[in-house]
Design an enzyme around this catalytic site. Structure first.
Site, PDB file in Angstrom:
ATOM      1  N   ASP A 156     -14.605  -3.017 -10.922  1.00  0.00           N
ATOM      2  CA  ASP A 156     -14.165  -1.978  -9.996  1.00  0.00           C
ATOM      3  C   ASP A 156     -14.750  -0.639 -10.435  1.00  0.00           C
ATOM      4  O   ASP A 156     -14.615  -0.251 -11.596  1.00  0.00           O
ATOM      5  CB  ASP A 156     -12.631  -1.909  -9.983  1.00  0.00           C
ATOM      6  CG  ASP A 156     -12.120  -1.106  -8.802  1.00  0.00           C
ATOM      7  OD1 ASP A 156     -12.839  -0.990  -7.789  1.00  0.00           O
ATOM      8  OD2 ASP A 156     -10.992  -0.589  -8.893  1.00  0.00           O
ATOM      9  N   HIS A 171     -12.172  11.329  -4.593  1.00  0.00           N
ATOM     10  CA  HIS A 171     -11.072  10.574  -5.209  1.00  0.00           C
ATOM     11  C   HIS A 171     -10.972  10.881  -6.711  1.00  0.00           C
ATOM     12  O   HIS A 171      -9.885  11.153  -7.230  1.00  0.00           O
ATOM     13  CB  HIS A 171     -11.276   9.078  -4.985  1.00  0.00           C
ATOM     14  CG  HIS A 171     -10.280   8.220  -5.719  1.00  0.00           C
ATOM     15  ND1 HIS A 171      -8.964   8.123  -5.345  1.00  0.00           N
ATOM     16  CD2 HIS A 171     -10.411   7.438  -6.823  1.00  0.00           C
ATOM     17  CE1 HIS A 171      -8.320   7.305  -6.170  1.00  0.00           C
ATOM     18  NE2 HIS A 171      -9.178   6.881  -7.086  1.00  0.00           N
ATOM     19  N   GLU A 206      -5.507   1.141  -2.830  1.00  0.00           N
ATOM     20  CA  GLU A 206      -6.801   1.804  -2.930  1.00  0.00           C
ATOM     21  C   GLU A 206      -7.715   1.158  -1.903  1.00  0.00           C
ATOM     22  O   GLU A 206      -7.961  -0.052  -1.954  1.00  0.00           O
ATOM     23  CB  GLU A 206      -7.376   1.704  -4.346  1.00  0.00           C
ATOM     24  CG  GLU A 206      -6.552   2.513  -5.352  1.00  0.00           C
ATOM     25  CD  GLU A 206      -7.237   2.718  -6.691  1.00  0.00           C
ATOM     26  OE1 GLU A 206      -8.138   1.926  -7.046  1.00  0.00           O
ATOM     27  OE2 GLU A 206      -6.852   3.685  -7.389  1.00  0.00           O
ATOM     28  N   GLU A 259     -11.083   0.242  -0.550  1.00  0.00           N
ATOM     29  CA  GLU A 259     -12.384   0.107  -1.207  1.00  0.00           C
ATOM     30  C   GLU A 259     -13.306  -0.813  -0.406  1.00  0.00           C
ATOM     31  O   GLU A 259     -12.861  -1.558   0.469  1.00  0.00           O
ATOM     32  CB  GLU A 259     -12.218  -0.456  -2.627  1.00  0.00           C
ATOM     33  CG  GLU A 259     -11.220   0.350  -3.460  1.00  0.00           C
ATOM     34  CD  GLU A 259     -11.372   0.136  -4.949  1.00  0.00           C
ATOM     35  OE1 GLU A 259     -12.420  -0.391  -5.380  1.00  0.00           O
ATOM     36  OE2 GLU A 259     -10.435   0.494  -5.682  1.00  0.00           O
ATOM     37  N   ASP A 284      -7.309  -2.490  -3.611  1.00  0.00           N
ATOM     38  CA  ASP A 284      -7.026  -2.562  -5.042  1.00  0.00           C
ATOM     39  C   ASP A 284      -5.618  -1.992  -5.282  1.00  0.00           C
ATOM     40  O   ASP A 284      -5.449  -0.827  -5.630  1.00  0.00           O
ATOM     41  CB  ASP A 284      -8.089  -1.758  -5.804  1.00  0.00           C
ATOM     42  CG  ASP A 284      -7.831  -1.708  -7.294  1.00  0.00           C
ATOM     43  OD1 ASP A 284      -7.135  -2.605  -7.808  1.00  0.00           O
ATOM     44  OD2 ASP A 284      -8.316  -0.763  -7.946  1.00  0.00           O
ATOM     45  N   ARG A 299       0.997   3.103 -10.041  1.00  0.00           N
ATOM     46  CA  ARG A 299       0.593   4.377 -10.665  1.00  0.00           C
ATOM     47  C   ARG A 299       1.410   4.711 -11.907  1.00  0.00           C
ATOM     48  O   ARG A 299       0.892   5.354 -12.835  1.00  0.00           O
ATOM     49  CB  ARG A 299       0.724   5.521  -9.660  1.00  0.00           C
ATOM     50  CG  ARG A 299      -0.120   5.364  -8.417  1.00  0.00           C
ATOM     51  CD  ARG A 299      -1.593   5.252  -8.737  1.00  0.00           C
ATOM     52  NE  ARG A 299      -2.384   5.105  -7.518  1.00  0.00           N
ATOM     53  CZ  ARG A 299      -3.667   4.770  -7.513  1.00  0.00           C
ATOM     54  NH1 ARG A 299      -4.307   4.544  -8.661  1.00  0.00           N
ATOM     55  NH2 ARG A 299      -4.317   4.648  -6.384  1.00  0.00           N
ATOM     56  N   GLN A 331       0.076   2.473 -14.636  1.00  0.00           N
ATOM     57  CA  GLN A 331      -1.290   2.945 -14.930  1.00  0.00           C
ATOM     58  C   GLN A 331      -1.282   4.224 -15.762  1.00  0.00           C
ATOM     59  O   GLN A 331      -2.029   4.354 -16.744  1.00  0.00           O
ATOM     60  CB  GLN A 331      -2.027   3.181 -13.605  1.00  0.00           C
ATOM     61  CG  GLN A 331      -3.460   3.683 -13.753  1.00  0.00           C
ATOM     62  CD  GLN A 331      -4.092   4.050 -12.401  1.00  0.00           C
ATOM     63  OE1 GLN A 331      -3.473   3.905 -11.340  1.00  0.00           O
ATOM     64  NE2 GLN A 331      -5.328   4.508 -12.445  1.00  0.00           N
ATOM     65  N   LYS A 341      -3.202  -2.610 -12.484  1.00  0.00           N
ATOM     66  CA  LYS A 341      -4.155  -3.024 -11.455  1.00  0.00           C
ATOM     67  C   LYS A 341      -4.265  -4.541 -11.331  1.00  0.00           C
ATOM     68  O   LYS A 341      -4.668  -5.045 -10.282  1.00  0.00           O
ATOM     69  CB  LYS A 341      -5.558  -2.505 -11.818  1.00  0.00           C
ATOM     70  CG  LYS A 341      -5.666  -1.013 -11.961  1.00  0.00           C
ATOM     71  CD  LYS A 341      -5.898  -0.381 -10.624  1.00  0.00           C
ATOM     72  CE  LYS A 341      -6.350   1.060 -10.786  1.00  0.00           C
ATOM     73  NZ  LYS A 341      -6.683   1.637  -9.474  1.00  0.00           N
ATOM     74  N   THR A 362      -5.418  -8.102  -6.213  1.00  0.00           N
ATOM     75  CA  THR A 362      -6.459  -7.369  -5.488  1.00  0.00           C
ATOM     76  C   THR A 362      -6.741  -8.172  -4.231  1.00  0.00           C
ATOM     77  O   THR A 362      -7.070  -9.360  -4.320  1.00  0.00           O
ATOM     78  CB  THR A 362      -7.753  -7.259  -6.330  1.00  0.00           C
ATOM     79  OG1 THR A 362      -7.429  -6.697  -7.604  1.00  0.00           O
ATOM     80  CG2 THR A 362      -8.802  -6.414  -5.636  1.00  0.00           C
ATOM     81  N   GLU A 398      -3.027  10.298  -3.581  1.00  0.00           N
ATOM     82  CA  GLU A 398      -3.771  11.475  -3.126  1.00  0.00           C
ATOM     83  C   GLU A 398      -3.198  12.028  -1.827  1.00  0.00           C
ATOM     84  O   GLU A 398      -3.063  13.238  -1.651  1.00  0.00           O
ATOM     85  CB  GLU A 398      -5.226  11.104  -2.849  1.00  0.00           C
ATOM     86  CG  GLU A 398      -6.089  10.853  -4.041  1.00  0.00           C
ATOM     87  CD  GLU A 398      -7.445  10.373  -3.573  1.00  0.00           C
ATOM     88  OE1 GLU A 398      -8.273  11.200  -3.198  1.00  0.00           O
ATOM     89  OE2 GLU A 398      -7.667   9.143  -3.558  1.00  0.00           O
TER      90      GLU A 398
HETATM   91 MN    MN Z   1      -9.790   0.749  -7.650  1.00  0.00          MN
END
Ligand code: MN
Length: 390
Positions: A106, A113, A179, A181, A213, A217, A220, A233, A237, A338
């Site tokens: 990844d 971002h 996420e 992606e 993904d 948080r 993480q 993570k 996925t 975000e």
């Molecule tokens: Mn990611």
């Protein structure tokens, strides 16, 4: 014989022809191509054993000359009469993981971002680390937990410690996020000790697809120092069931927004794989963001070159994802951390203030790209519903 209907304006016209793996009730998974609202069974249409396999890997391993030949044959065949029994309504089939996943990497290729996350995770420091504009930053993910669209996601548990807490506690994540992606799968691998130059991208990469993904948080933020993402993570996925071949993305190719400073030699020349792909994020059916892939700083050709610059080999089925796609505008951000600025600025979803994911929430990410003669190339969607922690 029958005819494959293609509704006007379908993002799955003959310009697209994405590959997937499907089964009917009680049937074996095998390779099909999406045309309009149908799946065409390639093992019947082309009568080739490679399409009777339950994954795209054997076909992907055959290489770009074969990919081009098959694409031409499919385009000719589906616009004429096709054998009875080859065509199934997409709503009647089960879609599976399209390929057997090898290694999974990844990246973190959106400057918007990476800058936003830098400000949120390290408010008193420069948002980008000094390496960020010299190499595409990435980490190795967990390939065994890559799941196909529609698979439920169980809320992960782990260690969480808010900045104002003295010690960590264990429990379900309170800051579960997405996420948005874009993923790229390797068809033809490379030998240990060799490098894949940026110019050889299309000789190795078979196609592209959508990735969510999922990210915890709170887990993480506590665990990532100093070795990077791990259990925040690796619990799941999700990827979309259709792999769009690179040949369908020729009209979507655009220059990168610009790289300054100029990267090292082995990363130069990757600028012709910028891609004008527009994503749409729906939270419980309500659109909340439209992340633009055209804003990405690093190209997928540069990502593949960087992944192998140390001589690491690649195999059929390896894939790499772009990192969260975010643009300069608020509603172009591809992660809720975000979009809600760390949870401090809730957004309205179905009339309620929302920040991170609650049990029962459903996320659907879709995308389209320009095709030839005004056509749109569809990627379908990647969906997932959050289930309570166990
Ligand atoms: Mn990611």
């Amino acid at each position: 014989m029958s005819v494959v209907e293609i509704p006007d304006g379908s993002p799955f016209g003959v310009e697209n022809l994405p590959y997937g793996v499907f089964s009917e009730a009680g049937g074996r998974p095998r390779v099909g191509v999406r045309v309009g609202d149908s799946v065409v069974d390639l093992s019947v249409l082309l009568g080739d054993e490679v399409f009777a396999e339950p994954a795209l890997n054997p076909f992907m391993a055959q290489g770009p000359a074969r990919w081009a030949e098959v694409r031409e044959r499919i385009a000719a065949a589906v616009t004429a009469d096709v054998p009875d029994g080859a065509v199934h309504p997409v709503r009647d089939v089960t879609l599976h993981l399209p390929f057997q996943v090898g290694d999974y990497v990844d990246y973190y290729a959106s400057e918007h971002h990476a800058s936003n996350l830098g400000r949120l995770f390290r408010p008193d420091a420069e948002p980008l680390f000094p390496n960020w504009k010299h190499l595409p930053v990435g980490y190795h993910g967990r390939s065994g937990t890559v799941v196909v669209s529609g698979t439920d996601v169980v809320r992960p548990c782990g260690q969480r410690k808010a900045p104002d807490e003295q010690a960590p506690t264990y429990g379900p994540s309170r800051r579960l996020d997405i996420e948005v992606e874009f993923g790229f799968v390797v068809g033809v691998g490379s030998e240990l000790g060799d490098r894949i130059p940026v110019e050889a991208f299309a000789e190795h990469v078979f196609g592209a697809f959508l990735v969510n993904d999922w990210s915890a948080r709170d887990i993480q933020a506590w665990e990532y120092v100093p070795l990077g993402p791990y259990l925040g993570k690796s619990f799941a996925t999700s990827i979309s069931p259709w792999v769009v071949p690179l040949a369908a993305l020729q009209e979507a190719r655009i220059p990168l927004p610009g790289q300054d400073p100029e990267p090292l030699d082995y990363l130069r020349g990757g600028g012709d794989w910028g891609l004008d792909v527009e994503f749409v994020v729906e939270w419980n059916g309500e659109e909340v963001a439209r992340p633009p892939y055209r804003e990405m700083y690093w190209s997928p050709a540069q990502m593949l070159a960087h992944m192998t610059v140390n001589g690491a080999s690649t195999r059929t089925g390896d894939f790499f994802a772009s990192g969260t796609v975010s643009g300069p505008e608020k509603r172009q951000r591809g992660a809720f951390i975000e979009l809600t600025w760390g949870g401090r600025e809730p957004i309205q979803v179905k009339g309620e203030d929302r920040t991170f994911l609650l049990d029962g929430d459903e996320i659907a990410i879709s995308a389209t790209a320009p095709g030839p003669d005004g056509a749109r190339i569809g990627f379908g969607e990647v969906t997932g519903t959050v289930r309570p922690a166990r």
